[in-house]
Design a protein around this motif. Structure first.
Motif: not given
Length: 197
Positions: A149-158
């Motif tokens: 799940q963290f991998g899925a969100c890392c790109d939207v962290l900017g």
């Protein structure tokens, strides 16, 4: 104008919500951001709701933010996504694990698990939805669902300057490093695939 970013992470006790916030905090601190983190454990030992808040920027004055202030919601369980949706800005992004866990009341039959959680979120917010538990099981260990799940969100962290895979490897115990590297990569690839679909 403030450059502070706010993320709320939500899940059920035992899903590893706090580990994700620790990975995120470690990476942001190493990148030179001012970072504040808060944790609300709830009934974590009994499968209760668990949430953490992570805030970062050039200067952050407090660890907690209120409703309507989160840029990103990371939900490890679909009902928790709905529970914490009020914290998201209208322009916020929800990264949702399409996975259901019984609570004490649903497991005992006192109430039914609500239908349509993911669909309700998709109507209101930009979303990235994946089944992190399924991906983790394919890797051989459903417990790494949180890192998927963290991998899925890392790109939207900017934060493209942060090597998040390395931060994951440095944060988890050594014997689980390779598994968690794979989990991170699988989650990131799944999110990219969803974005291109």
């Amino acid at each position: 104008m403030s450059d502070t970013k706010n993320v709320i992470l939500a899940g059920v006790g035992g899903q590893g919500t706090i580990l994700i916030s620790k990975i995120m905090t470690n990476g942001l601190i190493r990148a030179g951001y001012d970072v504040k983190q808060s944790e609300i454990h709830g009934m974590a030992q009994r499968g209760g709701s668990v949430s953490t808040q992570v805030r970062w920027g050039s200067r952050v004055y407090g660890p907690v933010f209120g409703e309507g202030e989160a840029d990103i919601l990371i939900a490890l369980e679909r009902m928790e996504a709905v529970r914490y949706a009020p914290f998201l800005k209208p322009t916020g992004i929800a990264v949702i694990n399409d996975y259901a866990m019984d609570t004490l009341t649903t497991a005992s039959g006192l109430e039914e698990y609500p239908a349509g959680c993911v669909e309700a979120m998709q109507k209101e917010f930009a979303t990235i939805v994946l089944n992190a538990e399924e991906i983790a099981a394919e890797l051989g260990n459903p417990k790494c669902m949180n890192v998927v799940q963290f991998g899925a969100c890392c790109d939207v962290l900017g934060t493209p300057e942060i090597d998040w895979e390395e931060v994951v490897a440095e944060t988890v115990p050594e014997k689980f490093r390779e598994l968690n590297r794979k989990a991170f990569r699988a989650g990131r690839a799944a999110a990219k695939e969803k974005a291109q679909a």
